[in-house]
Design a protein around this motif. Structure first.
Motif, PDB file in Angstrom:
ATOM      1  N   TYR A  29       0.834  -1.203   0.000  1.00 31.75           N
ATOM      2  CA  TYR A  29       0.000   0.000   0.000  1.00 31.75           C
ATOM      3  C   TYR A  29       0.871   1.258   0.000  1.00 31.75           C
ATOM      4  N   THR A  30       1.952   1.235   0.779  1.00 33.25           N
ATOM      5  CA  THR A  30       2.856   2.379   0.857  1.00 33.25           C
ATOM      6  C   THR A  30       3.555   2.599  -0.478  1.00 33.25           C
ATOM      7  N   LYS A  31       4.008   1.516  -1.117  1.00 34.08           N
ATOM      8  CA  LYS A  31       4.695   1.640  -2.405  1.00 34.08           C
ATOM      9  C   LYS A  31       3.754   2.175  -3.485  1.00 34.08           C
ATOM     10  N   VAL A  32       2.560   1.597  -3.563  1.00 36.55           N
ATOM     11  CA  VAL A  32       1.597   2.018  -4.593  1.00 36.55           C
ATOM     12  C   VAL A  32       1.185   3.467  -4.376  1.00 36.55           C
ATOM     13  N   SER A  33       0.869   3.812  -3.127  1.00 40.65           N
ATOM     14  CA  SER A  33       0.429   5.187  -2.854  1.00 40.65           C
ATOM     15  C   SER A  33       1.557   6.186  -3.105  1.00 40.65           C
ATOM     16  N   GLY A  34       2.783   5.817  -2.764  1.00 38.82           N
ATOM     17  CA  GLY A  34       3.926   6.693  -3.030  1.00 38.82           C
ATOM     18  C   GLY A  34       4.127   6.909  -4.519  1.00 38.82           C
ATOM     19  N   SER A  35       4.006   5.840  -5.295  1.00 40.54           N
ATOM     20  CA  SER A  35       4.129   5.963  -6.748  1.00 40.54           C
ATOM     21  C   SER A  35       3.018   6.832  -7.319  1.00 40.54           C
ATOM     22  N   TRP A  36       1.812   6.609  -6.828  1.00 43.97           N
ATOM     23  CA  TRP A  36       0.660   7.371  -7.310  1.00 43.97           C
ATOM     24  C   TRP A  36       0.841   8.874  -7.047  1.00 43.97           C
ATOM     25  N   VAL A  37       1.211   9.212  -5.805  1.00 46.79           N
ATOM     26  CA  VAL A  37       1.377  10.619  -5.433  1.00 46.79           C
ATOM     27  C   VAL A  37       2.555  11.240  -6.183  1.00 46.79           C
ATOM     28  N   ALA A  38       3.677  10.537  -6.222  1.00 43.18           N
ATOM     29  CA  ALA A  38       4.860  11.073  -6.899  1.00 43.18           C
ATOM     30  C   ALA A  38       4.581  11.299  -8.383  1.00 43.18           C
ATOM     31  N   TRP A  39       3.923  10.350  -9.011  1.00 39.83           N
ATOM     32  CA  TRP A  39       3.642  10.478 -10.435  1.00 39.83           C
ATOM     33  C   TRP A  39       2.666  11.627 -10.694  1.00 39.83           C
ATOM     34  N   ASN A  40       1.656  11.761  -9.862  1.00 36.99           N
ATOM     35  CA  ASN A  40       0.729  12.888 -10.005  1.00 36.99           C
ATOM     36  C   ASN A  40       1.451  14.217  -9.823  1.00 36.99           C
ATOM     37  N   SER A  49       5.557  14.767 -20.038  1.00 38.97           N
ATOM     38  CA  SER A  49       4.562  15.179 -21.022  1.00 38.97           C
ATOM     39  C   SER A  49       3.188  14.642 -20.604  1.00 38.97           C
ATOM     40  N   PRO A  50       2.122  15.283 -21.044  1.00 39.88           N
ATOM     41  CA  PRO A  50       0.780  14.797 -20.690  1.00 39.88           C
ATOM     42  C   PRO A  50       0.520  13.361 -21.142  1.00 39.88           C
ATOM     43  N   ASP A  51       1.034  12.992 -22.325  1.00 44.28           N
ATOM     44  CA  ASP A  51       0.829  11.626 -22.821  1.00 44.28           C
ATOM     45  C   ASP A  51       1.512  10.593 -21.929  1.00 44.28           C
ATOM     46  N   ILE A  52       2.766  10.855 -21.602  1.00 45.80           N
ATOM     47  CA  ILE A  52       3.505   9.936 -20.727  1.00 45.80           C
ATOM     48  C   ILE A  52       2.876   9.943 -19.337  1.00 45.80           C
ATOM     49  N   GLY A  53       2.440  11.106 -18.873  1.00 43.47           N
ATOM     50  CA  GLY A  53       1.783  11.190 -17.572  1.00 43.47           C
ATOM     51  C   GLY A  53       0.527  10.337 -17.507  1.00 43.47           C
ATOM     52  N   ALA A  54      -0.303  10.435 -18.548  1.00 43.86           N
ATOM     53  CA  ALA A  54      -1.534   9.645 -18.583  1.00 43.86           C
ATOM     54  C   ALA A  54      -1.230   8.147 -18.651  1.00 43.86           C
ATOM     55  N   LEU A  55      -0.225   7.782 -19.456  1.00 44.51           N
ATOM     56  CA  LEU A  55       0.154   6.364 -19.540  1.00 44.51           C
ATOM     57  C   LEU A  55       0.662   5.847 -18.201  1.00 44.51           C
ATOM     58  N   GLY A  56       1.486   6.645 -17.533  1.00 43.17           N
ATOM     59  CA  GLY A  56       2.018   6.226 -16.231  1.00 43.17           C
ATOM     60  C   GLY A  56       0.904   5.971 -15.225  1.00 43.17           C
ATOM     61  N   LEU A  57      -0.075   6.870 -15.177  1.00 43.13           N
ATOM     62  CA  LEU A  57      -1.203   6.678 -14.259  1.00 43.13           C
ATOM     63  C   LEU A  57      -2.011   5.443 -14.637  1.00 43.13           C
ATOM     64  N   ARG A  58      -2.194   5.235 -15.938  1.00 41.26           N
ATOM     65  CA  ARG A  58      -2.933   4.047 -16.388  1.00 41.26           C
ATOM     66  C   ARG A  58      -2.196   2.765 -16.018  1.00 41.26           C
ATOM     67  N   TYR A  59      -0.856   2.777 -16.151  1.00 43.41           N
ATOM     68  CA  TYR A  59      -0.077   1.589 -15.807  1.00 43.41           C
ATOM     69  C   TYR A  59      -0.137   1.300 -14.308  1.00 43.41           C
ATOM     70  N   ILE A  60      -0.092   2.339 -13.487  1.00 41.25           N
ATOM     71  CA  ILE A  60      -0.209   2.140 -12.038  1.00 41.25           C
ATOM     72  C   ILE A  60      -1.577   1.535 -11.715  1.00 41.25           C
ATOM     73  N   GLN A  61      -2.638   2.060 -12.326  1.00 39.74           N
ATOM     74  CA  GLN A  61      -3.983   1.526 -12.101  1.00 39.74           C
ATOM     75  C   GLN A  61      -4.091   0.082 -12.588  1.00 39.74           C
ATOM     76  N   ALA A  62      -3.499  -0.209 -13.734  1.00 36.68           N
ATOM     77  CA  ALA A  62      -3.549  -1.575 -14.272  1.00 36.68           C
ATOM     78  C   ALA A  62      -2.814  -2.543 -13.349  1.00 36.68           C
ATOM     79  N   ALA A 101       7.868   5.038 -20.925  1.00 37.90           N
ATOM     80  CA  ALA A 101       8.112   5.009 -22.372  1.00 37.90           C
ATOM     81  C   ALA A 101       8.603   3.629 -22.811  1.00 37.90           C
ATOM     82  N   GLN A 102       9.461   3.014 -22.001  1.00 32.75           N
ATOM     83  CA  GLN A 102       9.965   1.678 -22.319  1.00 32.75           C
ATOM     84  C   GLN A 102       8.830   0.654 -22.308  1.00 32.75           C
ATOM     85  N   ARG A 103       7.957   0.734 -21.310  1.00 32.64           N
ATOM     86  CA  ARG A 103       6.827  -0.197 -21.229  1.00 32.64           C
ATOM     87  C   ARG A 103       5.902  -0.014 -22.428  1.00 32.64           C
ATOM     88  N   LYS A 104       5.668   1.233 -22.825  1.00 29.99           N
ATOM     89  CA  LYS A 104       4.824   1.497 -23.996  1.00 29.99           C
ATOM     90  C   LYS A 104       5.449   0.908 -25.252  1.00 29.99           C
TER      91      LYS A 104
END
Length: 144
Positions: A29-40, A49-62, A101-104
Motif C-alpha cells: 500500500y505504501t509503495k503504490v500510494s507513493g508511486s501514485w502521489v509522486a507520479w501525479n 509530457s501529458p501523454d507519458i503522464g496519462a500512460l504512467g497513471l494508467r499503468y499504475i492503475q492496471a 516510455a519503455q513499457r509502452k
C-alpha cells in the motif's frame, strides 16, 4: 450420451471460474500510494509530457487491478504519502518517464508482432478455403 452432457457442463462451468486475485500486501500500500502521489506530482509540475503522464497513471492503475485491496486503506496511504511528499523530484520523474516510455514500446512491439501473426494466419486460412476452378478445353484440363 448423458455423460457427454455432464462432462461438457462441468468443463464449461470450470472454465467460468477463475482464480481469485491475490490480496495486496500491507507493505505494498505504501509503495503504490507513493508511486501514485509522486507520479501525479510529476504530471502537475509539468516534468513529464501529458501523454507519458496519462500512460504512467494508467499503468499504475492496471498494476493495482491485479490485486484485491481495501479502498479505505489505499486512500489513507495516498493521503499520508501526499503529506510526506510535498514536491515532485525531477530525477524520479525523468526515471519514471523513461520506464513508462519503455513499457509502452514493449507493448507496441508486442501488439505489432501479434498483428503480424494474425495476418499470417488470416492469409493461410484464406488460401485453405480458396475454391479451385477447372476448365476442360479440347481435352486439356486447366485448374487455377
Amino acid at each position: 450420451m448423458r455423460w457427454i452432457g455432464l462432462v461438457l457442463g462441468v468443463g464449461v462451468l470450470s472454465g467460468c471460474m477463475s482464480t481469485p486475485k491475490p490480496m495486496l500486501a500491507s507493505s505494498e500500500y505504501t509503495k503504490v500510494s507513493g508511486s501514485w502521489v509522486a507520479w501525479n506530482r510529476c504530471v502537475a509540475a509539468g516534468l513529464v509530457s501529458p501523454d507519458i503522464g496519462a500512460l504512467g497513471l494508467r499503468y499504475i492503475q492496471a498494476d493495482l487491478g491485479n490485486y484485491q485491496y481495501d479502498q479505505a486503506t489505499l486512500d489513507a496511504a495516498v493521503h499520508q504519502a501526499s503529506r510526506e511528499m510535498p514536491q515532485a523530484d525531477s530525477s524520479f520523474c525523468n526515471n519514471a518517464a523513461a520506464l513508462v516510455a519503455q513499457r509502452k514500446q514493449q507493448i507496441d512491439i508486442n501488439n505489432a508482432a501479434v498483428s503480424k501473426q494474425e495476418q499470417v494466419l488470416q492469409n493461410t486460412l484464406n488460401n485453405i478455403h480458396k475454391p479451385v476452378y477447372c476448365n476442360t478445353v479440347g481435352g486439356v484440363t486447366m485448374c487455377n
